[in-house]
Scaffold this motif. Sequence first.
Motif, mmCIF file in Angstrom:
data_model
loop_
_atom_site.group_PDB
_atom_site.id
_atom_site.type_symbol
_atom_site.label_atom_id
_atom_site.label_comp_id
_atom_site.label_asym_id
_atom_site.label_seq_id
_atom_site.Cartn_x
_atom_site.Cartn_y
_atom_site.Cartn_z
ATOM 1 N N SER A 134 0.842 -1.199 0.000
ATOM 2 C CA SER A 134 0.000 0.000 0.000
ATOM 3 C C SER A 134 0.876 1.247 0.000
ATOM 4 O O SER A 134 1.926 1.281 0.629
ATOM 5 C CB SER A 134 -0.902 0.034 1.225
ATOM 6 N N SER A 135 0.421 2.275 -0.692
ATOM 7 C CA SER A 135 1.131 3.554 -0.697
ATOM 8 C C SER A 135 0.370 4.600 0.091
ATOM 9 O O SER A 135 0.743 5.771 0.101
ATOM 10 C CB SER A 135 1.323 4.037 -2.138
ATOM 11 N N SER A 136 -0.698 4.188 0.762
ATOM 12 C CA SER A 136 -1.549 5.149 1.468
ATOM 13 C C SER A 136 -0.824 5.779 2.656
ATOM 14 O O SER A 136 -0.215 5.084 3.463
ATOM 15 C CB SER A 136 -2.806 4.441 1.975
ATOM 16 N N PRO A 137 -0.928 7.102 2.786
ATOM 17 C CA PRO A 137 -0.322 7.774 3.943
ATOM 18 C C PRO A 137 -0.940 7.335 5.275
ATOM 19 O O PRO A 137 -0.316 7.462 6.316
ATOM 20 C CB PRO A 137 -0.575 9.260 3.679
ATOM 21 N N TRP A 138 -2.172 6.811 5.240
ATOM 22 C CA TRP A 138 -2.785 6.302 6.468
ATOM 23 C C TRP A 138 -1.948 5.177 7.061
ATOM 24 O O TRP A 138 -1.873 5.024 8.287
ATOM 25 C CB TRP A 138 -4.201 5.771 6.199
ATOM 26 N N ILE A 139 -1.361 4.360 6.189
ATOM 27 C CA ILE A 139 -0.557 3.238 6.680
ATOM 28 C C ILE A 139 0.722 3.734 7.358
ATOM 29 O O ILE A 139 1.147 3.182 8.370
ATOM 30 C CB ILE A 139 -0.215 2.252 5.537
ATOM 31 N N ASP A 140 1.314 4.801 6.800
ATOM 32 C CA ASP A 140 2.482 5.396 7.459
ATOM 33 C C ASP A 140 2.107 5.771 8.893
ATOM 34 O O ASP A 140 2.818 5.468 9.852
ATOM 35 C CB ASP A 140 2.957 6.681 6.748
ATOM 36 N N ALA A 141 0.929 6.435 9.010
ATOM 37 C CA ALA A 141 0.481 6.886 10.330
ATOM 38 C C ALA A 141 0.195 5.705 11.248
ATOM 39 O O ALA A 141 0.526 5.734 12.439
ATOM 40 C CB ALA A 141 -0.759 7.776 10.185
ATOM 41 N N GLU A 142 -0.395 4.653 10.694
ATOM 42 C CA GLU A 142 -0.700 3.473 11.519
ATOM 43 C C GLU A 142 0.582 2.830 12.060
ATOM 44 O O GLU A 142 0.677 2.483 13.236
ATOM 45 C CB GLU A 142 -1.488 2.428 10.714
ATOM 46 N N VAL A 143 1.580 2.667 11.176
ATOM 47 C CA VAL A 143 2.844 2.062 11.581
ATOM 48 C C VAL A 143 3.533 2.900 12.667
ATOM 49 O O VAL A 143 4.042 2.368 13.661
ATOM 50 C CB VAL A 143 3.770 1.878 10.349
ATOM 51 N N ILE A 144 3.503 4.210 12.487
ATOM 52 C CA ILE A 144 4.119 5.095 13.482
ATOM 53 C C ILE A 144 3.355 5.010 14.808
ATOM 54 O O ILE A 144 3.958 4.923 15.884
ATOM 55 C CB ILE A 144 4.157 6.547 12.952
ATOM 56 N N ALA A 145 2.030 5.003 14.720
ATOM 57 C CA ALA A 145 1.209 4.910 15.938
ATOM 58 C C ALA A 145 1.499 3.613 16.690
ATOM 59 O O ALA A 145 1.653 3.609 17.916
ATOM 60 C CB ALA A 145 -0.274 4.984 15.578
ATOM 61 N N LEU A 146 1.609 2.516 15.952
ATOM 62 C CA LEU A 146 1.898 1.221 16.575
ATOM 63 C C LEU A 146 3.268 1.243 17.248
ATOM 64 O O LEU A 146 3.437 0.768 18.376
ATOM 65 C CB LEU A 146 1.829 0.103 15.520
ATOM 66 N N CYS A 147 4.240 1.825 16.573
ATOM 67 C CA CYS A 147 5.600 1.931 17.109
ATOM 68 C C CYS A 147 5.597 2.694 18.433
ATOM 69 O O CYS A 147 6.113 2.216 19.450
ATOM 70 C CB CYS A 147 6.495 2.628 16.074
ATOM 71 N N VAL A 148 4.968 3.855 18.436
ATOM 72 C CA VAL A 148 4.923 4.679 19.646
ATOM 73 C C VAL A 148 4.145 3.966 20.756
ATOM 74 O O VAL A 148 4.550 3.950 21.916
ATOM 75 C CB VAL A 148 4.285 6.057 19.328
#
Length: 420
Positions: A134-148
Motif C-alpha cells: 500500500s502507498s496510502s499515507p494512512w498506513i504510514d500513520a498506523e505504523v508510526i502509531a503502533l511503534c509509539v
Amino acid sequence: MAIQALRGTTDLLADELVRWNAIEQTVRGLAQRYGYREIRTPIIEESSLFLRSVGETSNIVQKEMFRFTDRGGHDIVLRPEATAAVVRAYLQHNLHKTQGFTKLFYIGPMFRAERPQAGRFRQFHQFGVEAIGSSSPWIDAEVIALCVDILKACGLAQPLLWLSSMGCRADQTASARALQERMKSHRKELCEDCQSRFDKNVFRVLDCKRQTCHQLAWKTNPSPFVLCKACQEHFDRVRKALSAIGIAFDDTKVFARGLDYYTRTVFEVRASWLGAQDAVAAGGRYDHLVEELGGPAAGAVGFAAGIERLILAIRPSESSANSGREGLYVAVANPQLLVEAFRLVQALRQQGVATSMDYEGRSLKAQLREADKLRCHWVAILGEQELKNEAVTLKDLEERSQQTVSRDRLVDVLTEKEPD
Ligand SMILES: [Zn+2]
Ligand SMILES: [Zn+2]
C-alpha cells in the motif's frame, strides 16, 4: 581457561529474561491488535539480498555484514536487519498474489560483524513491523502509531518522534545532485569513505559517523531533501493523520536513514533523556523494494526497534522487578518419603501449581533454606504423621504462618491465597 561467550554476544539469564519476555509479550499483543501477523524468517540469507536492498554504499554492507562462504561456495550473511528478508519471504510465498496488502511483525536476533563497542553488540535483537502492498499515507500513520504505542507500553517515558520525508526517487536524484554541487568544494575535507561514496551515494555523507563529515554536510545542506508536489502532499497527509489521533511529532529535524531503500516518510523515536544520537526505533516507507526484489510495484512501510537499546532506555524508571515470592516447595521430614513427595509434586504441577522439591535427600532444615533461596511462597512439609492423615503442614513464607491442610484441599488453598 574456561570457554567464554564471544565478545559482543550475551547470555540472558532468568532475571533478565523477565524483562525481555514482557517486551515480547507487549509487542505480540499490540501488533496483533493493529492487525499485524507474526513472521519468522531464517537467520542466514544469501548476501545478494542485502547488497540489492540495503545498498552497496551503506555502512551495513561496507563494514558491518557478517558475511562468509559456506562449504558449497555460497555467499551467505547472518541477517543484519529484517526488512529485506521479510519482503523476500512475502514474494517467495506469493503473498502479493494471495493476500495483496499484508501486515507482518517479527521479533528476533540480527547480526553485525564490526568490532563490538559499548552498547553495540554483534548479536542484537529487534522487533519490527512491515506493511507491504500500500502507498496510502494512512498506513504510514498506523505504523508510526503502533511503534509509539509499543514503546510506551514497554515503559519508555516521553518518546520523541522525529518525522521527515526523503521524497521519491526523482526527488532524491535531484536532491543528490544539489548536495554534490554544494559540497564539491569541501570534498577534500571529508573522510576517505565519504570521498569514495560521494559520487555513488552522496546521502551517506549525511549519516557518516565522523563528526567532521556529518557537521560539514548538514551545515552546507540544512534541508537536503526537496520534495515534489505529490511527495509534499503525502507528507502532509501523514502529519494530518497523526495529529488526528493525538500523536505528537517533531518535523523540524531533518535526517537521513542510512539505508538505500527508503523513500518518502522516514521517522525515528528517541528517548528524551538518552541524548540525541541514539534512536530506540526507526523506520519509514520503502516504495521500490518489493519491485527491486523481483515483485510487482507495491508501496510498503515499516519500522524496527532495538530491544537492548529499549531496555537501556527504560531501565532507570524501573528497579522493583523480582520482589515477590512464587510457587510451592515440597519438603520431606525423612528421605523414605521421597517417593510420596515426588508423586505430590507431579500431581500439583499437573493441577497448575509451580512446585519444586529436593532430590538430594538433604535435612529438613536444608530443604527449608533452599525453599527460601528459591523465593518460594509456600513450603508443604510431608512427614509420617501428615502421610497418615493425608495432609501436609503448609508454611506461608511471606506471612510467616503455618497450618495443616488436607491433601484434597491443598490446591484450593494454594490457588486462593496465591496472588497472580
Ligand atoms: Zn516526489
Ligand atoms: Zn565521512
